[in-house]
Scaffold this motif. Structure first.
Motif, PDB file in Angstrom:
ATOM      1  N   ASN A  14       0.820  -1.207   0.000  1.00  0.00           N
ATOM      2  CA  ASN A  14       0.000   0.000   0.000  1.00  0.00           C
ATOM      3  C   ASN A  14       0.855   1.258   0.000  1.00  0.00           C
ATOM      4  O   ASN A  14       0.410   2.315  -0.437  1.00  0.00           O
ATOM      5  CB  ASN A  14      -0.893  -0.043   1.242  1.00  0.00           C
TER       6      ASN A  14
ATOM      7  N   LEU B 140       1.334   3.482  -3.121  1.00  0.00           N
ATOM      8  CA  LEU B 140       0.085   4.152  -3.493  1.00  0.00           C
ATOM      9  C   LEU B 140      -0.170   5.364  -2.606  1.00  0.00           C
ATOM     10  O   LEU B 140      -0.574   6.425  -3.080  1.00  0.00           O
ATOM     11  CB  LEU B 140      -1.092   3.175  -3.393  1.00  0.00           C
ATOM     12  N   VAL B 141       0.063   5.193  -1.301  1.00  0.00           N
ATOM     13  CA  VAL B 141      -0.123   6.329  -0.392  1.00  0.00           C
ATOM     14  C   VAL B 141       0.815   7.455  -0.793  1.00  0.00           C
ATOM     15  O   VAL B 141       0.437   8.626  -0.860  1.00  0.00           O
ATOM     16  CB  VAL B 141       0.153   5.924   1.071  1.00  0.00           C
TER      17      VAL B 141
ATOM     18  N   ALA C 126      -0.397   9.138  -3.986  1.00  0.00           N
ATOM     19  CA  ALA C 126      -1.601   9.939  -3.743  1.00  0.00           C
ATOM     20  C   ALA C 126      -1.250  11.239  -3.047  1.00  0.00           C
ATOM     21  O   ALA C 126      -1.696  12.317  -3.435  1.00  0.00           O
ATOM     22  CB  ALA C 126      -2.592   9.144  -2.903  1.00  0.00           C
ATOM     23  N   SER C 127      -0.387  11.139  -2.021  1.00  0.00           N
ATOM     24  CA  SER C 127      -0.143  12.360  -1.271  1.00  0.00           C
ATOM     25  C   SER C 127       0.827  13.277  -2.019  1.00  0.00           C
ATOM     26  O   SER C 127       0.840  14.476  -1.790  1.00  0.00           O
ATOM     27  CB  SER C 127       0.348  12.026   0.129  1.00  0.00           C
TER      28      SER C 127
END
Lengths: 215, 224
Positions: free
Chosen positions: A148, A151-152, A155-156
């Motif tokens: 994950n 992806l985090v 995204a951020s």
């Protein structure tokens, strides 16, 4: 193991002296730059610890040896601790330099989410009695949590980034930083052995008390 | 038996269960309506303008609805021994996983089609600016949400003290999806589509990564 303990005291002590007495204040941040030595050291240990948890999880799913499960658990505990230290030192630094305690910024967000994932990892470990099942579930949670992270981060990053990616460090600062990273790594090794020993002792007590080999 | 055939059979099973007793849909609808109601009251649309947070509140409702719905249905399957039976079938567990995701996704989408318009009326929004994109953002966001919740609830249902753990495991893993889905739904509501493409791509990659990874890891979630 005792030798490693003394080595940890020695290197961490040296790192403290270097960080507070030897390294000069920085031009813009002044004394606040001293957070860097502990912040970077603990961040490095946190990611190292979670990396070892992920590696041990893969090994456990593959070979089903409980030693690997114990490695994963011990390393995750240390990782959660050092992620917390990273976040807290970072927040103090941010208050002084950015004038805010927190920003929803890629590295901060990713690190915080990582911390939550591995807190949940430790929670679920403590909720499962059966040793075999606990190992499997924890390994899967650890690996999914690890997957994950990119992806985090992605995204951020789209929200915009502020975290300093590199810094211009003077010679003495580089020395202090390197020694502090080394010291934290030795400390990690020592804590890892301690955590493993606690687990082994727990298992033995359980075995003596309840008999059998289920834990 | 081909994996596709197994998938179809598992999907028929889910459909039969939901036709007999539409527990998932009922949970999603009731939870969605109740949270939309509470959120509408909590943000007081007359006093303040709730529109900037509307997309976030919508997604909060759906996340809680999904947690609640799957926690219940999966616990029932586990308690009845159904999961154990399914586990020992000589069929690919991934087919079971994808069938459960497909059925749950459909139920959540149906609930969203009912709850979203009502919520928009309650907070006095009116028509979304880009209805097609709104539906797309709900569909893609729900897919990732259901993919994750089905997986995690499958193994937490097997733990004696596992029920309360579902949100702790799901919510941190959901963070990138929440960021992307809220931005995309917000863009569809306001018609400000400048960044929509980026968030759409992120949402798609989240869906793909989690569907592939969790489908592959599902045998471990089923283990006793």
């Amino acid at each position: 193991m005792r030798g490693l303990g003394w080595l940890a005291y020695l290197t961490v002590g040296t790192a403290l002296l270097l960080a507070f007495l030897y390294a000069p204040p920085e031009a813009v941040m002044g004394e606040m730059v001293r957070f860097l030595y502990f912040h970077v050291g603990s961040a490095w240990v946190a990611f190292l610890a979670f990396g070892i948890t992920a590696l041990a999880s893969i090994l456990f799913l593959w070979q089903r040896r409980f030693l690997y499960d114990q490695w994963a658990a011990a390393s995750a505990e240390i990782g959660v601790l050092f992620t917390a230290i990273t976040l807290i030192t970072g927040m103090f630094w941010a208050r002084a330099v950015w004038n805010v305690w927190w920003r929803w910024e890629p590295r901060l967000t990713t690190t915080l989410i990582l911390w939550f994932i591995f807190v949940a990892y430790l929670l679920i470990r403590s909720a499962i009695e059966d040793r075999q099942r606990r190992g499997v579930v924890a390994a899967v949670v650890g690996l999914v949590g690890f997957a994950n992270v990119p992806l985090v981060y992605l995204a951020s990053r789209l929200w915009g980034g502020f975290h300093p990616a590199g810094a211009h460090l003077e010679g003495r600062m580089v020395v202090a930083l390197l020694v502090s990273v080394l010291a934290f790594t030795v400390l990690y090794g020592y804590l890892f052995l301690l955590a493993l020993r606690v687990r082994r002792l727990e298992e033995r007590t359980h075995h003596l008390y309840w008999g059998g080999d289920s834990f | 038996m081909s994996p596709w055939r197994a998938f179809v059979l598992f999907l028929q099973r889910e459909a039969a269960i939901q036709a007999r007793r539409p527990e998932l849909l009922a949970h999603f609808l009731l939870y969605g309506f109740l949270l939309a109601l509470i959120f509408s009251l909590a943000v007081d649309p007359v006093e303040k303008d709730p529109r900037p947070v509307a997309a976030g509140l919508l997604w909060l409702s759906y996340i809680f609805a999904a947690l609640q719905g799957f926690d219940r249905t999966m616990a029932r399957e586990r308690a009845g021994g159904a999961l154990e039976g399914l586990r020992i079938l000589p069929l690919p567990p991934a087919a079971l996983y994808y069938a459960k995701v497909a059925a749950g996704w459909l139920a959540l989408l149906l609930a969203q089609l009912a709850v979203t318009p009502l919520f928009l009326v309650w907070i006095r929004w009116g028509m979304p600016q880009a209805p097609g994109l709104l539906i797309l953002s709900l569909a893609l966001g729900s897919l990732g949400l259901v993919a994750l919740v089905v997986f995690i609830s499958t193994f937490t249902s097997g733990l004696r003290s596992g029920a309360g753990l579902l949100p702790f495991l799901v919510l941190p893993l959901l963070a990138p999806l929440v960021m992307a889905a809220v931005r995309l739904t917000g863009a569809a509501l306001t018609g400000d589509l400048g960044e929509a493409g980026v968030w759409l791509k992120l949402l798609l990659s989240y869906d793909i990564v989690f569907l592939v990874l969790l489908g592959w890891a599902f045998p471990w979630a089923l283990e006793e």
